[in-house]
Enzyme design. Structure first.
Site, PDB file in Angstrom:
ATOM      1  N   ALA A 184       0.945  -1.264  -0.066  1.00  0.00           N
ATOM      2  CA  ALA A 184       0.019   0.031  -0.066  1.00  0.00           C
ATOM      3  C   ALA A 184       0.855   1.295   0.017  1.00  0.00           C
ATOM      4  O   ALA A 184       1.898   1.216   0.931  1.00  0.00           O
ATOM      5  CB  ALA A 184      -0.914   0.042   1.304  1.00  0.00           C
ATOM      6  N   LYS A 192       9.792   4.801  15.184  1.00  0.00           N
ATOM      7  CA  LYS A 192      10.171   5.221  16.476  1.00  0.00           C
ATOM      8  C   LYS A 192       9.084   6.179  17.136  1.00  0.00           C
ATOM      9  O   LYS A 192       9.209   5.808  18.528  1.00  0.00           O
ATOM     10  CB  LYS A 192      11.583   5.595  16.713  1.00  0.00           C
ATOM     11  CG  LYS A 192      11.960   6.573  15.985  1.00  0.00           C
ATOM     12  CD  LYS A 192      12.842   6.188  14.634  1.00  0.00           C
ATOM     13  CE  LYS A 192      12.709   7.369  13.525  1.00  0.00           C
ATOM     14  NZ  LYS A 192      13.523   7.180  12.610  1.00  0.00           N
ATOM     15  N   VAL A 212      15.493   1.857  16.084  1.00  0.00           N
ATOM     16  CA  VAL A 212      16.333   2.737  16.660  1.00  0.00           C
ATOM     17  C   VAL A 212      17.748   2.141  15.881  1.00  0.00           C
ATOM     18  O   VAL A 212      18.052   0.987  15.625  1.00  0.00           O
ATOM     19  CB  VAL A 212      16.684   1.964  18.041  1.00  0.00           C
ATOM     20  CG1 VAL A 212      17.737   2.398  18.868  1.00  0.00           C
ATOM     21  CG2 VAL A 212      15.262   2.050  18.902  1.00  0.00           C
ATOM     22  N   LYS A 233      14.235   7.278  20.290  1.00  0.00           N
ATOM     23  CA  LYS A 233      15.212   6.203  20.346  1.00  0.00           C
ATOM     24  C   LYS A 233      15.581   5.851  21.617  1.00  0.00           C
ATOM     25  O   LYS A 233      15.648   4.735  22.029  1.00  0.00           O
ATOM     26  CB  LYS A 233      16.148   6.296  19.262  1.00  0.00           C
ATOM     27  CG  LYS A 233      15.791   6.461  17.862  1.00  0.00           C
ATOM     28  CD  LYS A 233      16.835   6.832  17.110  1.00  0.00           C
ATOM     29  CE  LYS A 233      16.528   7.044  15.511  1.00  0.00           C
ATOM     30  NZ  LYS A 233      17.271   7.726  14.572  1.00  0.00           N
ATOM     31  N   GLY A 263      18.869   2.482  12.791  1.00  0.00           N
ATOM     32  CA  GLY A 263      18.908   2.088  11.542  1.00  0.00           C
ATOM     33  C   GLY A 263      19.454   0.789  11.494  1.00  0.00           C
ATOM     34  O   GLY A 263      18.900  -0.333  11.733  1.00  0.00           O
ATOM     35  N   ILE A 287      22.136  -0.972  12.891  1.00  0.00           N
ATOM     36  CA  ILE A 287      22.834  -1.431  13.906  1.00  0.00           C
ATOM     37  C   ILE A 287      21.543  -2.337  14.856  1.00  0.00           C
ATOM     38  O   ILE A 287      20.641  -2.178  14.979  1.00  0.00           O
ATOM     39  CB  ILE A 287      23.247  -0.255  14.984  1.00  0.00           C
ATOM     40  CG1 ILE A 287      24.113   0.545  14.250  1.00  0.00           C
ATOM     41  CG2 ILE A 287      23.950  -1.234  16.043  1.00  0.00           C
ATOM     42  CD1 ILE A 287      24.493   1.798  14.844  1.00  0.00           C
TER      43      ILE A 287
HETATM   44  P1  NAP Z   1       9.181   8.020   3.080  1.00  0.00           P
HETATM   45  O1  NAP Z   1      10.356   7.951   2.198  1.00  0.00           O
HETATM   46  O2  NAP Z   1       8.325   9.430   3.520  1.00  0.00           O
HETATM   47  O3  NAP Z   1       8.231   6.829   2.947  1.00  0.00           O
HETATM   48  C1  NAP Z   1       7.002   6.601   3.324  1.00  0.00           C
HETATM   49  C2  NAP Z   1       6.158   6.265   2.229  1.00  0.00           C
HETATM   50  O4  NAP Z   1       4.775   5.961   2.768  1.00  0.00           O
HETATM   51  C3  NAP Z   1       5.769   7.482   1.352  1.00  0.00           C
HETATM   52  O5  NAP Z   1       5.778   6.856  -0.041  1.00  0.00           O
HETATM   53  C4  NAP Z   1       4.363   7.781   1.615  1.00  0.00           C
HETATM   54  O6  NAP Z   1       3.651   8.624   0.466  1.00  0.00           O
HETATM   55  C5  NAP Z   1       3.719   6.676   2.042  1.00  0.00           C
HETATM   56  N1  NAP Z   1       2.462   6.928   3.192  1.00  0.00           N
HETATM   57  C6  NAP Z   1       2.540   7.688   4.040  1.00  0.00           C
HETATM   58  N2  NAP Z   1       1.267   7.584   4.571  1.00  0.00           N
HETATM   59  C7  NAP Z   1       0.576   6.732   3.883  1.00  0.00           C
HETATM   60  C8  NAP Z   1      -0.796   6.180   4.117  1.00  0.00           C
HETATM   61  N3  NAP Z   1      -1.414   6.549   5.104  1.00  0.00           N
HETATM   62  N4  NAP Z   1      -1.115   5.128   3.261  1.00  0.00           N
HETATM   63  C9  NAP Z   1      -0.289   4.709   2.151  1.00  0.00           C
HETATM   64  N5  NAP Z   1       1.022   5.251   2.049  1.00  0.00           N
HETATM   65  C10 NAP Z   1       1.534   6.116   2.917  1.00  0.00           C
HETATM   66  O7  NAP Z   1       9.680   7.572   4.880  1.00  0.00           O
HETATM   67  P2  NAP Z   1      11.017   6.479   5.166  1.00  0.00           P
HETATM   68  O8  NAP Z   1      12.131   7.352   5.161  1.00  0.00           O
HETATM   69  O9  NAP Z   1      10.894   5.503   4.493  1.00  0.00           O
HETATM   70  O10 NAP Z   1      10.703   6.311   6.774  1.00  0.00           O
HETATM   71  C11 NAP Z   1       9.542   5.203   7.044  1.00  0.00           C
HETATM   72  C12 NAP Z   1       9.623   5.118   8.461  1.00  0.00           C
HETATM   73  O11 NAP Z   1      10.822   4.414   8.873  1.00  0.00           O
HETATM   74  C13 NAP Z   1       9.410   6.218   9.423  1.00  0.00           C
HETATM   75  O12 NAP Z   1       8.839   5.803  10.578  1.00  0.00           O
HETATM   76  C14 NAP Z   1      11.017   6.514   9.748  1.00  0.00           C
HETATM   77  O13 NAP Z   1      11.151   7.286  10.958  1.00  0.00           O
HETATM   78  C15 NAP Z   1      11.494   5.324   9.731  1.00  0.00           C
HETATM   79  N6  NAP Z   1      13.096   5.246   9.582  1.00  0.00           N
HETATM   80  C16 NAP Z   1      13.525   5.861   8.737  1.00  0.00           C
HETATM   81  C17 NAP Z   1      14.651   5.821   8.257  1.00  0.00           C
HETATM   82  C18 NAP Z   1      15.495   6.500   7.004  1.00  0.00           C
HETATM   83  O14 NAP Z   1      16.795   6.289   7.089  1.00  0.00           O
HETATM   84  N7  NAP Z   1      14.571   6.932   6.125  1.00  0.00           N
HETATM   85  C19 NAP Z   1      15.880   5.005   9.329  1.00  0.00           C
HETATM   86  C20 NAP Z   1      15.171   4.390  10.212  1.00  0.00           C
HETATM   87  C21 NAP Z   1      13.812   4.461  10.519  1.00  0.00           C
HETATM   88  P3  NAP Z   1       3.809  10.028   0.429  1.00  0.00           P
HETATM   89  O15 NAP Z   1       5.019  10.419   0.004  1.00  0.00           O
HETATM   90  O16 NAP Z   1       2.782  10.504  -0.545  1.00  0.00           O
HETATM   91  O17 NAP Z   1       3.220  10.969   1.887  1.00  0.00           O
HETATM   92  N1  HSE Z   2      16.115  10.583  10.418  1.00  0.00           N
HETATM   93  C1  HSE Z   2      16.737   9.623  11.192  1.00  0.00           C
HETATM   94  C2  HSE Z   2      18.245  10.139  11.354  1.00  0.00           C
HETATM   95  C3  HSE Z   2      16.755   8.318  10.522  1.00  0.00           C
HETATM   96  O1  HSE Z   2      18.678  10.882  10.863  1.00  0.00           O
HETATM   97  O2  HSE Z   2      18.714   9.291  12.386  1.00  0.00           O
HETATM   98  C4  HSE Z   2      16.699   7.003  11.408  1.00  0.00           C
HETATM   99  O3  HSE Z   2      15.938   6.900  12.497  1.00  0.00           O
END
Ligand code: NAP
Ligand code: HSE
Length: 438
Positions: free
Chosen positions: A43, A105, A132, A205, A134, A136
């Site tokens: 989705a 988180k 928490v 975290k 990434g 690790i």
């Molecule tokens: P992202 O790139 O913004 O991806 C989220 C995706 O989900 C987007 O394509 C978004 O679409 C879609 N989306 C949002 N709400 C939705 C809904 N209700 N129904 C369907 N699709 C939906 O985010 P991300 O960086 O991958 O992060 C995802 C999660 O991982 C977050 O909780 C973040 O804190 C965590 N995280 C991220 C990283 C990192 O390095 N990026 C590391 C560790 C943890 P739209 O763009 O159209 O809104």
């Molecule tokens: N925004 C977060 C960071 C992503 O910069 O560490 C990983 O949780």
């Protein structure tokens, strides 16, 4: 054995990385898990983007509700982020008997207690290694590898974006705004980047790690949070001259009066390994009573490093799927009915060392007045430097490092110092941690 069928919510940075890693390493992962792990449904709001990633391998929909309720899905992987929709979808998935893997988180630090209780009732697993640091495997280390220990403290660089910003500002002399834009482009930053630079993401975290380390409920609302936006180049330089680096640290510590739970810029000795962690890399020091200090290092953000943790959780679930829920590792490491209600300390009661920078007139008695105020509050000076006044100036920068002191006494001393006739402007206060093995 039948494959484990995944419903993926969100194919952004982490969702896309998860798809790539599962596809590329499919054979190895199947040999480890003992069964195939297949993404059956996806989705995402952007259906075309999702189709582009999945091809014909999975059913794509814009409605995440379809995925979390679908009878053919065993595990829901929540990678949409945010609180409201993520909470509703996670609870709905649990209610429909699905295991859940999440990297969110913010969701767990704020609603973890409710989510774990619901999962407990339903006998399903919530896995959150990616939430928490990434890539690790720190959750695994805290929950399982260090299970013999009484954890004493944890100190970590747990926000890649702010560490990246501090590193680039120091090394390349770039501005805060320029580096933040780079971090956003590289997919490191949160949807709302103030979460990164104001320390909120790190507070999420450290809240999760404190819960697992000490067997306490998630209490994000009690975490003290201060970000990097007010740090100046002078403080970074003076800290270096004194043999320290400034890092945004998440810290949690067990004390006889309660548990410290805090995020703030911190001076750490430059000789510590963790002081040399640069860029988007994360590092966490965990001090256990039996093992001593241990250090965990790796990429804290980005598509594939984070996917590495998501897929590890999927393999865990594939292996534990059929086990009696009572024999699985508890979500917060401790048996849910044995969580402790030890209080989280108010920041005023926290004891740490301090870096103080102030400006004073270059006149007899100025330093004596300042040291008297500190002595009256029981604050002992560890080191002090008075810089030469600039050409034609009659004011000097004074930098002091204190021994351990209680925060409320330091705040009171700062208020008094700011009122002294021979000091000017505000006192800069940055906390200092040794992070040694003791
Ligand atoms: P992202 O790139 O913004 O991806 C989220 C995706 O989900 C987007 O394509 C978004 O679409 C879609 N989306 C949002 N709400 C939705 C809904 N209700 N129904 C369907 N699709 C939906 O985010 P991300 O960086 O991958 O992060 C995802 C999660 O991982 C977050 O909780 C973040 O804190 C965590 N995280 C991220 C990283 C990192 O390095 N990026 C590391 C560790 C943890 P739209 O763009 O159209 O809104
Ligand atoms: N925004 C977060 C960071 C992503 O910069 O560490 C990983 O949780």
């Amino acid at each position: 054995m039948k494959p484990i069928r995944i419903g993926l919510l969100g194919v952004g940075t982490v969702g896309g990385g998860t798809f790539t890693v599962l596809r590329r390493n499919r054979e190895e992962i199947t040999r480890r898990a003992g069964r195939d792990i297949v993404i059956r449904m996806i989705a995402d709001r952007d259906v075309e983007k999702a189709r582009g990633i999945a091809g014909d391998d999975a059913v794509v929909t814009a409605d995440a509700n379809e995925v979390v309720t679908h009878p053919d899905i065993d595990v829901v992987v929540e990678l949409i982020g945010g609180y409201t929709a993520a909470r509703e979808l996670t609870l709905k998935a649990i209610d429909h008997g699905k295991h859940v893997v999440t990297a969110n988180k913010a969701l767990l630090a704020s609603h973890g207690t409710e989510i774990f209780a619901a999962a407990q009732r339903k006998g399903v697993m919530i896995a959150f290694e990616a939430a928490v640091a990434g890539g690790i495997p720190i959750i695994k280390a805290l929950r399982e590898g260090l299970t013999a220990n009484r954890i004493e403290w944890i100190g970590g660089i747990i926000n890649g974006t702010s560490n990246f910003i501090l590193s680039e500002m120091r090394d390349k002399g770039l501005t805060f705004d320029t580096v933040l834009k780079q971090a956003q482009k590289l997919g490191y930053a949160e949807a709302d980047p103030t979460f990164d630079v104001e320390g909120i993401d790190a507070a999420h975290k450290i809240t999760i790690m404190a819960a697992i380390a000490f067997g306490i409920p998630m209490q994000f609302d009690k975490a003290y949070t201060e970000g990097i936006a007010k740090l100046t180049r002078e403080d970074i330089r003076y800290a270096e001259e004194l043999g320290y680096r400034i890092k945004l640290l998440g810290i949690t510590r067990r004390t006889p009066r309660g548990i410290e739970l805090r995020v703030h810029p911190t001076l750490i000795p430059a000789r510590r390994l963790i002081a040399n962690v640069e860029g988007v890399m994360n590092a966490i020091v965990v001090k256990g009573d039996a093992v001593g200090a241990t250090l965990y290092y790796g990429a804290g953000a980005g598509a594939e490093p984070t996917a590495s943790s998501v897929v590890a959780d999927l393999v865990d679930i594939a292996r534990m799927h059929t086990a009696d829920p009572k024999h699985r590792v508890p979500h917060l490491a401790f048996q849910p009915e044995l969580l402790s209600n030890v209080p989280i300390l108010e920041m005023d009661e926290v004891e740490t060392a301090y870096y103080l920078r102030l400006r004073a007139m270059d006149k007899p008695g100025a330093l004596a007045d300042i040291t008297r105020v500190l002595a009256e509050r029981g604050i002992s000076i560890d080191a002090m430097v008075q810089k030469e006044p600039s050409e034609g100036e009659d004011q000097v920068d004074i930098i002091m490092l204190t021994h351990l002191a209680v925060e409320k006494n330091v705040n009171a001393a700062i208020a008094s110092i700011q009122k002294l006739p021979l000091t000017t402007g505000k006192v800069t206060r940055i906390r200092l941690e040794e992070l040694g093995g003791k």
